[in-house]
Enzyme design. Structure first.
Site, short mmCIF file in Angstrom:
data_model
loop_
_atom_site.label_atom_id
_atom_site.label_comp_id
_atom_site.label_asym_id
_atom_site.label_seq_id
_atom_site.Cartn_x
_atom_site.Cartn_y
_atom_site.Cartn_z
CE LYS A 1 28.32 7.12 54.84
NZ LYS A 1 27.27 6.25 55.39
CE LYS B 1 31.24 9.39 65.01
NZ LYS B 1 30.57 8.07 65.13
CE LYS C 1 24.09 6.67 64.66
NZ LYS C 1 25.55 6.63 64.65
CB THR D 1 33.99 0.84 63.91
OG1 THR D 1 33.11 1.17 62.85
CG2 THR D 1 33.74 1.77 65.08
CG ASN E 1 31.43 -4.12 63.51
OD1 ASN E 1 32.16 -3.13 63.53
ND2 ASN E 1 31.48 -4.99 62.52
CB SER F 1 30.93 4.76 55.53
OG SER F 1 30.28 3.70 56.20
N1 GLU Z 1 27.37 4.09 62.75
C1 GLU Z 1 28.73 4.43 62.55
C2 GLU Z 1 29.11 5.68 63.36
O1 GLU Z 1 28.48 6.00 64.33
C3 GLU Z 1 29.11 4.52 61.08
C4 GLU Z 1 28.39 5.58 60.29
C5 GLU Z 1 28.65 5.50 58.79
O2 GLU Z 1 29.44 4.66 58.38
O3 GLU Z 1 28.06 6.29 58.07
O4 GLU Z 1 30.07 6.33 63.08
#
Ligand code: GLU
Length: 433
Positions: free
Chosen positions: A73, A97, A109, A193, A224, A352
Site C-alpha cells: 500500500k 507506517k 510506493k 493526513t 494537501n 485509505s
Molecule cells: N501517500 C500517503 C503516504 O505517504 C498515503 C498513502 C496511502 O494512502 O496509501 O502515507
C-alpha cells in the site's frame, strides 16, 4: 555525528533506521536481510502525445517493499525529482507506517518523473492511464493498492481506477484509494493526513502540558497535508505564525488568517504575497521562533546544518523523511519532542485503509465515523510508541520503528520466511492426533 550528514540518500537513511530497530530488538539477522530492500520494483516507460503533437516518454516506478502483513500500500508521486532510491525508500517507510498503525498492509510506493505544473490536463491524464497500464500486472485490490502522494490528487486516482477497470472489464474501486467521493472515495480521506497530524500534535501537547490555544505554529509546505493541518490548528485556536510553499512563505507574529491564506493560494497559485504578512524564506521558517514546527513538504529539510537552530518544542513531520538522522540526533539532544513521519502523517493511509474496506464491502461510512476511527487508531499508535520510547529512553522515531519492525518480523516468522533453526535445534514434531 557532529560532523554533519553522512548521507542525504533517503534509501540509505531508511535502511539504517530499520537496521537500528532490528538491532535494538535483537532480532535474528534474517529479518534485516529480508527488509533491507523491496521485494519487487517495476520501471515503466509511459508514452504521451503532448499538446504540441510531439511524442514523449515519461519514466515511472512502482516499488513493493514487503507484503508479509497484506497487500502492499502506498501513494504515487508525480515530481521532477522522483528517482529509484527515493521510491524504494518511500515504499520502506510505508511498510513501517502500515505496520505501526496495525493496518493489514505491507508497504509500496510509486512515482513518475514529471512536472505536473507544466503539463496540461490531457497530458496528465495520459500519464496517469499509462502508468497504471504499465504496472497493471503487479497492482490490484489484493496485491498492491496505490493512493495519492506529492502532486497527485483524486482526479488522477479516478483516471487510474477507470483505466484499470477497463482492462479488467469490471469496476475495480478497491484498486486505489484517495478517489473522488463520487467514485467510491471515502469521506474524510482528503483531510486525513493533515487531520491525523493534528491528532498527534495534540497528543504530544498533552504530554508536555501545552495547550493548542495560542500555541505558535509554523508550517512548511502548503499542499494537501500542510493546508489541512494549518486550517485545523487555526480552528482549535493555535496561532499559525508562518506558512510556505515551493515559491516562498509568509509570516505574521499575530497569526495568519488561514482560511484567507487558502483563498489567496487558490486565486494566485501561491501563499506568497498574502496581504498584511511579511515574506519569509522556506529556510528561515524552519528556524523561526515557534512552539510547533510542521515540515509538510519534501525530504531532507532539517539537516545537520539547521537543526541546531530549530526553536520549536514539537516537530510534527507531515512530510515523509523531512529530518535527516544527524538532524534527528541534534533535535533529540535539544529535547525536541519528535513526531516522526511514520506516525505523524499516517492518518492518510489509515483512512485509505477505511476506503479500501468500504469499497470491498460496498458499504459506506459517515465522515464522523471515519474521523473518529482514524483518531482512535492514531492515538493508540501514539500511546504505544510513547510507552516504548519511555521504556527504552530513545526517540519517538526509534520507538516507532521498533514497534513496527517487530510486527512485520512476527508475521514473517509465522509465515516461515525467516532462517530456520539449525537442524539439531529444531523442536520435535508434535504427535498428530
Ligand atoms: N501517500 C500517503 C503516504 O505517504 C498515503 C498513502 C496511502 O494512502 O496509501 O502515507
Amino acid at each position: 555525528m557532529a560532523g554533519g550528514d553522512a548521507t542525504l540518500n533517503p534509501y540509505a537513511i531508511v535502511r539504517a533506521q530499520v537496521k537500528q530497530a532490528c538491532e535494538a530488538l535483537r532480532l535474528d539477522d534474517s529479518v534485516y536481510e529480508l527488509l533491507k530492500q523491496p521485494v519487487r520494483i517495476l520501471e515503466v516507460a509511459i508514452p504521451v502525445t503532448m499538446d504540441d503533437g510531439s511524442l514523449r516518454t515519461f519514466t515511472g516506478y512502482r516499488s513493493q517493499h514487503n507484503d508479509a502483513l497484506g497487500p502492499t500500500k502506498g501513494g504515487i508521486r508525480f515530481h521532477p525529482d522522483v528517482n529509484l532510491d527515493e521510491v524504494r525508500a518511500l515504499s520502506m517507510w510505508m511498510t513501517i507506517k502500515c505496520s505501526l498503525l496495525g493496518l493489514p498492509f505491507g508497504g509500496g510506493k510509486g512515482g513518475v518523473i514529471c512536472n505536473p505544473k507544466e503539463l496540461s490536463e490531457a497530458e496528465l491524464e495520459q500519464i496517469s492511464r499509462g502508468f497504471i497500464r504499465g504496472v497493471s500486472a503487479i497492482v490490484g485490490p489484493e496485491k498492491d493498492v496505490p493512493a495519492p502522494d506529492v502532486y497527485t490528487n483524486p482526479q488522477i486516482m479516478a483516471w487510474m481506477m477507470d483505466e484499470y477497470s477497463r482492462m479488467q472489464r469490471s469496476n475495480a474501486f478497491a484498486l486505489i484509494t484517495g478517489k473522488p467521493v463520487e467514485l467510491g472515495g471515502s469521506l474524510g480521506r482528503g483531510e486525513a493526513t493533515g487531520r491525523g497530524c493534528v491528532v498527534t500534535i495534540q497528543a504530544a501537547m498533552n504530554k508536555l502540558g501545552m495547550k493548542p490555544a495560542g500555541a505558535r505554529v509554523a508550517v512548511q509546505g502548503f499542499g494537501n497535508a500542510g493546508t489541512v493541518a494549518a486550517r485545523l490548528l487555526h480552528e482549535i485556536g493555535a496561532r499559525v505564525v508562518a506558512v510556505s510553499d515551493s515559491r516562498g512563505g509568509v509570516t505574521s507574529p499575530a497569526g495568519l488568517d488561514i482560511p484567507a491564506v487558502i483563498a489567496h493560494k487558490a486565486r494566485t497559485g501561491s501563499v506568497v504575497g498574502f496581504p498584511g504578512a511579511a515574506p519569509i524564506s522556506n529556510a528561515d521558517l524552519l528556524t523561526m521562533e515557534c512552539d510547533v514546527l510542521v515540515p509538510a513538504a519534501l525530504e531532507n529539510q532539517l539537516t545537520a546544518e539547521n537543526a541546531g537552530q530549530v526553536q520549536a518544542r514539537i516537530v510534527a513531520e507531515a512530510a515523509n523523511g523531512p529530518t535527516t538522522p544527524a538532524a534527528q540526533e541534534i533535535l533529540f539532544s535539544k529535547g525536541v519532542f519528535d513526531r516522526p513521519d511514520v506516525l505523524a502523517n499516517a492518518g492518510g493511509v489509515t483512512v485509505s485503509y477505511f476506503e479500501w474496506v468500504q469499497n470491498l464491502y460496498n458499504f459506506y461510512w459517515t465522515e464522523d465515523e471515519v474521523n473518529q476511527r482514524m483518531q482512535q487508531m492514531m492515538e493508540r499508535a501514539f500511546e504505544a510508541v510513547h510507552a516504548l520510547k519511555e521504556r527504552h529512553h530513545t526517540t519517538m522515531r526509534q520507538a516507532a520503528y521498533m514497534f513496527a519492525v517487530k510486527r512485520v518480523a512476527d508475521a514473517m516468522r509465522l509465515r516461515g520466511w525467516l532462517r530456520r533453526a539449525p537442524a539439531g535445534r529444531q523442536p520435535g514434531r508434535a504427535a498428530a492426533n
